[in-house]
Scaffold this motif. Structure first.
Motif, mmCIF file in Angstrom:
data_model
loop_
_atom_site.group_PDB
_atom_site.id
_atom_site.type_symbol
_atom_site.label_atom_id
_atom_site.label_comp_id
_atom_site.label_asym_id
_atom_site.label_seq_id
_atom_site.Cartn_x
_atom_site.Cartn_y
_atom_site.Cartn_z
ATOM 1 N N ALA A 1 0.833 -1.190 0.000
ATOM 2 C CA ALA A 1 0.000 0.000 0.000
ATOM 3 C C ALA A 1 0.875 1.249 0.000
ATOM 4 C CB ALA A 1 -0.917 0.001 1.220
ATOM 5 N N GLU A 2 0.736 2.077 -1.045
ATOM 6 C CA GLU A 2 1.494 3.305 -1.117
ATOM 7 C C GLU A 2 0.761 4.412 -0.358
ATOM 8 O OE1 GLU A 2 4.376 3.707 -2.213
ATOM 9 O OE2 GLU A 2 4.775 1.993 -3.513
ATOM 10 N N PRO A 3 1.508 5.328 0.278
ATOM 11 C CA PRO A 3 0.863 6.464 0.930
ATOM 12 C C PRO A 3 0.088 7.290 -0.094
ATOM 13 C CG PRO A 3 3.164 6.264 1.605
ATOM 14 C CD PRO A 3 2.964 5.326 0.450
ATOM 15 N N VAL A 4 -1.114 7.733 0.259
ATOM 16 C CA VAL A 4 -1.971 8.500 -0.640
ATOM 17 C C VAL A 4 -2.364 9.794 0.045
ATOM 18 C CG1 VAL A 4 -4.153 8.520 -1.924
ATOM 19 C CG2 VAL A 4 -2.883 6.376 -1.659
ATOM 20 N N VAL B 1 -1.920 8.967 3.860
ATOM 21 C CA VAL B 1 -2.441 7.805 4.576
ATOM 22 C C VAL B 1 -2.061 6.507 3.876
ATOM 23 C CG1 VAL B 1 -4.380 9.115 5.488
ATOM 24 C CG2 VAL B 1 -4.657 7.864 3.352
ATOM 25 N N THR B 2 -1.940 5.452 4.658
ATOM 26 C CA THR B 2 -1.790 4.088 4.163
ATOM 27 C C THR B 2 -2.980 3.280 4.673
ATOM 28 O OG1 THR B 2 0.628 4.172 4.169
ATOM 29 C CG2 THR B 2 -0.387 1.996 4.196
ATOM 30 N N ARG B 3 -3.664 2.608 3.766
ATOM 31 C CA ARG B 3 -4.838 1.831 4.130
ATOM 32 C C ARG B 3 -4.649 0.361 3.765
ATOM 33 N NH1 ARG B 3 -8.987 4.859 5.800
ATOM 34 N NH2 ARG B 3 -8.988 7.090 5.310
ATOM 35 N N GLY B 4 -5.376 -0.488 4.471
ATOM 36 C CA GLY B 4 -5.333 -1.917 4.216
ATOM 37 C C GLY B 4 -6.347 -2.331 3.167
#
Length: 317
Positions: free
Chosen positions: A160-163, A215-218
């Motif tokens: 997951a890349e930071p967005v 943010v990084t999300r699962g």
């Protein structure tokens, strides 16, 4: 003269002190010490944080000719007493760099304990792009080692890349607070080396002055980690870029956020970059060649570069 040798003669206090003094007794309280000739020996400023819960100690400055004589101890001791006994703060805090042994020792003598620490990265202005490439290479190395050791990351985490929060990764203050509770995070390190309670009122206020959250999300869109930047414009030095990684001890996630924030700093044409990250990862970032260390001037030993938060609560001995 008091600030002449601070930060190489480029002390930020010179720019902000006049504004502080305009709000003396309302938003700031300044305690100064003078000698028998009424010449300034030193001063320190107390500012309310956490909506009046915390007294923030900052800008302690002592004239070079009066250092080593107990002036700083006297000023800080009296200002702490004023914070508790007159102004009614629940606690006092301040941060300092771990290399500032004088400030660290003073905290202990004034009854402040080390509450927590963050690792500090300061890539050089001339090599922001190079540093970003080094971080990317380190991330690839870390990923390769994980595969070689047959360690599978949890689904939706490492990849997951930071967005940016305003580019589809929006995060609310409530969501950040929920993550903090789950992780046991007590402090927000934001603005210019300032630590806040990780509470909703502070989060909502910081949203007004800070850059969009990364943010990084699962896989289920649950929030796993985030990083948050603050820009400070200085007429003398340009744009100072500060970012803190709230990534716990996840090395891969931390590297991804560091790389993303450096790229944002480059895009913003920053003149200086300071990156704060979980101190538990300092040795790993040092081994990867990303975190250098400062040398003790007495014995020559090298120590991690940390931002240390000191705290004393009302009623503490």
């Amino acid at each position: 003269v008091v600030t002449a040798d601070v930060y190489g003669g480029r002390d930020y206090v010179l720019a902000v002190l006049p504004q502080w003094l305009l709000h003396e007794g309302q938003k700031h309280w300044t305690l100064a010490a003078v000698d028998a000739k009424d010449e300034l020996m030193g001063f320190e400023v107390l500012t309310p944080y956490d909506f009046g819960r915390t007294g923030w100690l900052e800008a302690l400055r002592v004239h070079p000719g009066h250092r080593g004589k107990g002036v700083a101890l006297s000023i800080q001791g009296k200002l702490i007493s004023q914070a508790f006994n007159t102004l009614g703060f629940q606690r006092v805090r301040y941060t300092t760099h771990s290399s500032n042994s004088t400030s660290c020792h003073l905290a202990a003598r004034c009854g402040l304990r080390t509450a927590t620490s963050w690792g500090v990265l300061n890539p050089k202005n001339s090599s922001f792009v190079t540093f970003a490439k080094q971080v990317a290479a380190a991330r690839e190395l870390v990923g390769g080692q994980s595969q070689d050791q047959s360690k599978r990351p949890s689904k939706g985490r490492r990849k997951a890349e930071p967005v940016l929060a305003d580019d589809g990764g929006f995060a609310t203050a409530e969501e950040l607070r929920k993550l903090a509770l789950a992780k046991g995070w007590k402090y927000l390190l934001q603005s210019y080396w300032k630590a806040f309670d990780f509470e909703l009122d502070n989060l909502e206020e910081l949203f007004k002055t800070h850059e969009p959250v990364l943010v990084t999300r699962g896989s289920q869109q649950e929030l796993l980690a985030f990083s948050w930047a603050y820009h400070r414009h200085d007429e003398r030095t340009g744009l100072d870029f500060y970012a803190t990684m709230y990534t716990d001890d996840d090395l891969d996630c931390t590297l991804r956020h560091i790389e993303a924030q450096v790229q944002l700093a480059i895009e913003a044409n920053a003149s200086a970059v300071t990156l704060m990250y979980p101190a538990s990862l300092e040795s790993k970032l040092h081994d990867l060649g990303l975190a250098d260390r400062h040398k003790d001037p007495v014995d020559g030993t090298k120590h991690p570069k940390l931002c240390k938060l000191f705290e004393r609560n009302r009623g503490d001995p």
